[in-house]
Motif scaffolding. Structure first.
Motif, short mmCIF file in Angstrom:
data_model
loop_
_atom_site.label_atom_id
_atom_site.label_comp_id
_atom_site.label_asym_id
_atom_site.label_seq_id
_atom_site.Cartn_x
_atom_site.Cartn_y
_atom_site.Cartn_z
N GLY A 25 -21.34 0.86 -5.64
CA GLY A 25 -20.62 -0.59 -4.20
C GLY A 25 -19.78 -0.48 -3.77
N PRO A 26 -19.25 -1.36 -2.94
CA PRO A 26 -17.87 -1.50 -2.27
C PRO A 26 -16.96 -0.60 -2.66
N HIS A 27 -16.12 -0.25 -1.33
CA HIS A 27 -14.78 0.03 -1.51
C HIS A 27 -13.67 -0.77 -2.32
N ARG A 28 -13.56 -0.44 -3.78
CA ARG A 28 -12.32 -0.67 -4.61
C ARG A 28 -11.46 -0.34 -5.26
N PHE A 29 -10.51 0.04 -5.66
CA PHE A 29 -10.01 0.27 -6.33
C PHE A 29 -8.70 -0.71 -7.84
N THR A 30 -9.36 -1.44 -8.97
CA THR A 30 -8.43 -1.75 -9.19
C THR A 30 -8.59 -2.03 -10.89
N ALA A 31 -6.93 -2.88 -11.38
CA ALA A 31 -6.71 -2.42 -12.55
C ALA A 31 -6.87 -3.60 -13.59
N LEU A 74 -2.24 7.59 -2.40
CA LEU A 74 -3.59 7.09 -1.39
C LEU A 74 -2.41 5.68 -1.56
N TYR A 75 -3.34 4.59 -2.74
CA TYR A 75 -2.89 2.98 -2.85
C TYR A 75 -1.42 2.79 -3.61
N ARG A 76 -0.66 3.84 -3.21
CA ARG A 76 0.82 3.39 -3.28
C ARG A 76 1.47 2.54 -3.08
N TYR A 77 1.95 1.80 -4.10
CA TYR A 77 2.71 -0.14 -3.81
C TYR A 77 1.90 -0.72 -4.12
N ARG A 78 0.32 -1.01 -3.88
CA ARG A 78 -1.03 -1.85 -4.21
C ARG A 78 -1.08 -2.32 -5.22
N TYR A 79 -1.29 -3.57 -5.46
CA TYR A 79 -1.69 -3.98 -6.74
C TYR A 79 -3.60 -3.87 -6.79
N ALA A 80 -4.31 -4.04 -5.40
CA ALA A 80 -5.15 -3.45 -5.75
C ALA A 80 -5.97 -3.33 -4.62
N VAL A 81 -7.45 -2.96 -4.66
CA VAL A 81 -8.28 -2.35 -3.29
C VAL A 81 -9.91 -3.02 -3.63
N PRO A 82 -9.87 -4.11 -2.81
CA PRO A 82 -9.97 -4.51 -1.94
C PRO A 82 -8.42 -5.79 -1.83
#
Length: 221
Positions: free
Chosen positions: A182-188, A213-221
């Motif tokens: 699916g679409p680009h995402r990174f979630t927890a 690469l995704y440091r300090y992010r809550y989630a992507v997108p």
């Protein structure tokens, strides 16, 4: 030194190394607005409480007998604007006060000042400390780790990075990195067992090459 004293010293050293916080280093991050602005990055001693590490690194004011952080370097919580300080350890929302959590070697203590009216007061897990919590767990407890998904380029490298097994199905109680389509995402998200699942769709090989690469992010997108 007498034989009895030597045995006592050896026993004390053994106990200190078993389940203790150790004498290594931890990392402190202070950000705001869900990690969009980085205010402070500092190496701190393991063995201190999260509150002690924060106090040694910033100008701090507290409430409720020192158990609640009111302001960091002049940035204060406000009921009117629905802003407050929240903290994570290794990407997991802390389940105890900062004065009660004692840092272990390798821990990432992360304070973020954000609008809790927008995202809610509870954010159980975030991706911005990746490759945590796979490497250092929470509270000194490191869970088994697995990578679930297709054997795409970078999957094996991620499994090696996380000290994880590549499996078809995640066992109960393990921290999970799930490679999805699916679409680009990174979630927890937090699992009922207390473990954490991170779902990633994107360039797996790039994440393996640069885990920050995704440091300090809550989630992507």
């Amino acid at each position: 030194m007498t034989r009895l004293a030597a045995v006592a010293v050896a026993a004390a050293a053994l106990l200190a190394g078993c389940g203790g916080t150790g004498s290594g280093k931890a990392t402190l991050w202070v950000t705001r607005d869900e990690g969009k602005q980085v205010l402070l990055v500092r190496t701190v001693p393991a063995g201190e409480t999260a509150m002690q590490a924060l106090a040694r690194s910033s100008k701090l004011s507290t409430r409720y007998g020192g158990r609640f952080v009111q302001s960091i370097d002049g940035v204060a919580g406000s009921l009117g604007s629905r802003h407050d300080w929240f903290y994570f350890v290794n990407g997991i929302e802390a389940d105890r006060g900062a004065a009660e959590y004692r840092l272990h070697p390798g821990d990432v203590e992360w304070w973020d000042y954000r609008n809790w009216g927008k995202v809610g007061q509870a954010v159980p897990a975030v991706v911005g400390a990746f490759p945590e919590p796979f490497l250092h767990g929470y509270g000194g407890k490191v869970r088994p780790a697995v990578v679930v998904g297709p054997l795409v380029p970078g999957a094996q490298a991620l499994a090696t990075l996380l000290h994880a097994r590549l499996v078809a199905n995640a066992p109960p109680g393990a921290n999970v990195l799930r490679l999805v389509g699916g679409p680009h995402r990174f979630t927890a998200r937090a699992l009922p067992s207390g473990a954490v699942e991170l779902d990633f769709s994107g360039d797996t090989a790039a994440l393996a090459r640069d885990p920050a690469l995704y440091r300090y992010r809550y989630a992507v997108p």
